[in-house]
Design a protein around this motif. Structure first.
Motif: not given
Length: 725
Positions: A30, A32-33, A35, A48, A78, A226-228
């Motif tokens: 997974n 994620r974007k 932070t 991150s 990321a 991807w989370d989005n």
């Protein structure tokens, strides 16, 4: 045409096709974007990274593929609105320094401690991108095709850093979304990670890959989730201008130096996130490294690969149609005799199932050589079918006199036009055990008659131990490919091959086994003209050194007169028959050593009941990571009856590579070829002052061996700059 269709049925009709679930679908990472901002410094200190999911517990690929890797590797990924980020912690399994060749970009995989990322943004298991680095920080990037091959000639703009610690080395990278091609809205990409540790001679991967396949095999990728959906790359326009100055002089003819300056430009325009338009105006490729010379004892034209950057991205769409000796399109034909004025190329993905490639190049007139202006164009369309296969169509054309009034009728252009059309089916099973190809080509040329037809096919099976391949080719006498590479016409060819590998439980030997192949050529009336039968036995040691011994029998019926020394002397007559036996050995030392070596030998018969003796070798030394030196030598001694007698010639090629940093390179390459009585010296200095932006200083000289007189000389200073708009 009926024969071609029958061949397709024979090769592929018995294969059961399945649309099964992806093999390594359970391996998911997974992403994620970010932070917080990520700084590319090789230090894992951002929030991150501490929050990112970790891909670890790699599987061993070699020497065995039945357990977890002994060497630990941790990967985190990321992204933000503009970049894809990667950080990798490569732990040492034992004490001792890392092993690399140099800081040169696109290093040799097997000679460097390295980490590589294989990325399949469309998850089609056929095409993708690869990024990575060796333990000293040299970058690796390439475009992937055919389900597991990597073209390292592709360069793009990205940033990375490697930092070394006592127990590990850390690789951190930032890849702009603009540098890769992907489809907006897709939340799952195919992905895998590969690690090579030379101290333990272990190759490993995050998602398991059987040892008979390369770690780059896209059939065995896991999933990047991807989370989005990844952000759209946005406007993607790059302009790459160049300017150069230099001089050249033909000293052999006593000519004065010719001074030159030139300006030109390339442009890359992203048409969406998966399709790219490349433009070039007045291109110049003077910085491209010279070809490595070879001893030529062949009856047919030799092949030298394309090195010019403009032709390389998505180059498989154009250049991989057909086989190595049956290519309807070969980009090195363009600009061979006349300078390229301008060109355009559209290539990439239309969607997950469709790819397109369209290219047109215009060369100018050369009045002093009486050469017409030429237009070279190629169009190819590829459709994904079945699980990992594709169907492609291609049209290739050369047209004289386009956009420019033609020269008088005594122009030396071979014909007004030459055209090829073709259809090809590439097959790969979901587990990669079965692969193959079948294609048909038709040529059109006003100077030839007849059918101008080609059809060919092969089927290959590769298991853990047994592998075999059956290949058949037909090229008609009237087939032409003036924009391709087809050194031989008017033949049928049948080439079966079979091999077997043993994997013993040994601390010294990784694998060993025999291979047998026989290659037979027939003319169009089915009279045999050539046969080469080859038997070899290969031993691969756990240290990665390789020893091979082989035995061969050759039969040749000459179709044209041929000088067996290729020195331009007396020729054997067409229709004469020749056969002989030969045997030889090859050895390549382990790549981990600071001092490496390789040798090969051949002893046996030759044309006209003669004998040929050949010894070649390579010595290498490196002061890692800053300096490496190799010396290649090839000696041939041919014994024939009069008028040839005994003929000997050397080919010697020392090469020096100085890599002071991963941005400054000096290469000096000397080639002494006694067969063509020439010494070539090529020295190239490259400073990559910004990503994908360079200053080159290139010296090229050709000398007569005695009295060491310079025949011609050139010096070029070139500046290129990659500017993102």
């Amino acid at each position: 045409m009926k024969k071609a269709i029958l061949m397709v049925l024979i090769c592929f009709g018995l294969i059961s096709i399945s649309f099964s679930q992806k093999i390594n679908d359970a391996y998911r990472l997974n992403i994620r974007k970010t932070t917080d901002p990520i700084v590319i410094d090789g230090v894992l200190d951002e929030v991150s990274w501490k929050e990112a999911e970790v891909a670890t517990d790699f599987f061993m690929i070699t020497p065995m593929d039945t357990s977890y890797a002994d060497v630990r590797t941790d990967v985190r990924m990321a992204y933000d609105d503009k970049h894809l980020y990667l950080i990798v912690v490569n732990y040492h399994a034992m004490e001792g320094p890392y092993m690399v060749e140099s800081l040169r970009r696109d290093f040799s995989f097997g000679k460097n401690d390295n980490f590589l990322l294989f990325m399949d943004p469309f998850d089609d298991q056929i095409n993708g991108f690869s990024f990575g680095a060796n333990a000293a920080g040299a970058q690796w990037d390439g475009i992937m095709y055919d389900g597991g091959k990597v073209d390292l000639s592709w360069d793009n703009k990205w940033e990375s850093k490697v930092k070394n610690y006592e127990d590990r080395w850390v690789f951190e990278a930032s890849i702009p979304f603009k540098s890769i091609r992907y489809k907006s809205g897709i939340k799952e990409w195919g992905i895998n990670f590969s690690r090579l540790d030379l101290k333990t001679t272990e190759k490993s991967g995050w998602a398991p890959v059987p040892r008979q396949f390369p770690s780059a095999s896209l059939a065995y990728t896991g999933i990047l989730v991807w989370d989005n959906p990844p952000p759209a790359a946005g406007p993607n326009i790059s302009v790459i201008p160049y300017g150069l100055g230099g001089l050249s002089q033909n000293r052999k003819e006593g000519e004065d130096p010719v001074y030159r300056n030139s300006f030109g430009m390339d442009a890359k325009i992203g048409l969406g996130s998966a399709l790219n338009l490349d433009l070039t105006v007045n291109p110049d490729f003077s910085q491209v490294e010279v070809d490595k010379q070879v001893t030529n004892l062949d009856r047919f034209e030799l092949f030298f690969p394309e090195r010019r950057q403009f032709f390389l991205e998505n180059g498989d769409l154009f250049a991989n149609f057909g086989y190595e000796t049956i290519r309807p399109f070969f980009s090195r034909r363009i600009g061979l005799k006349a300078p390229i004025q301008a060109g355009a190329r559209l290539s990439g993905k239309l969607n997950k199932d469709w790819r397109i490639g369209a290219m047109t190049m215009q060369t100018g007139q050369v009045e002093e050589e009486n050469l017409d202006a030429q237009n070279f164009s190629v169009l190819t369309l590829q459709r994904r079918v079945l699980a990992r296969s594709n169907l492609s169509a291609i049209v290739v054309t050369r047209q004289a006199g386009m956009f420019t009034p033609p020269l008088p009728e005594d122009s030396v252009s071979t014909s007004e036009y030459d055209r090829n059309v073709g259809l090809e089916f590439n097959y790969a099973s979901s587990n990669n055990l079965w692969t193959g190809k079948a294609f048909v080509l038709k040529s059109f040329n006003p100077m030839t008659g007849g059918d101008g037809l080609v059809y060919a096919a092969n089927l290959r099976y590769t298991s853990g131990n047994l592998y075999w391949n059956l290949q058949h080719e037909y090229v008609s006498e009237n087939y032409t490919a003036e924009v391709g590479y087809v050194p031989r016409t008017g033949f049928y060819k049948i080439n079966p091959l079979v091999g077997y590998l043993f994997f013993p439980e040994s601390k010294k030997i990784l694998s060993h086994g025999p291979e047998f192949s026989t290659k037979s050529f027939f003319d169009t009336k089915m009279n045999q003209t050539d046969n080469e039968t080859y038997v070899s036995y290969k031993v691969r040691f756990r240290t990665q050194s390789v020893f091979t011994t082989w035995f061969a029998h050759d039969y040749i019926k000459l179709l044209k007169p041929f000088d067996p020394t290729n020195l331009g002397g007396e020729k054997l007559q067409a229709g004469t028959e020749h056969q002989w036996f030969a045997w030889g050995t090859e050895f390549t030392s382990k790549p981990q050593s600071i001092f490496t070596y390789a040798f090969a030998s051949r002893l046996g018969g030759y044309y006209a009941d003669g004998n040929r003796y050949n010894v070649s070798g390579e010595l290498g030394y490196r002061f890692q990571p800053y300096f490496s030196m190799t010396l290649n030598a090839n000696y041939n001694e041919i014994h024939l009856t009069e008028p040839w007698g005994i003929t000997t010639f050397w080919l010697v090629g020392p090469r020096l590579d100085l890599t002071l940093t991963n941005k400054f390179f000096v290469t000096a390459f000397v080639q002494y070829n006694e067969q063509v009585d020439n010494i070539n010296l090529n020295t190239r200095v490259q400073w990559r002052f910004k990503p994908a932006s360079d200053i080159f200083l290139v010296f090229t000289d050709n000398y007569l061996p005695a009295p060491f007189f310079a025949k011609d000389r050139s010096v070029v200073l070139k500046f290129t700059y990659w500017w993102n708009i």
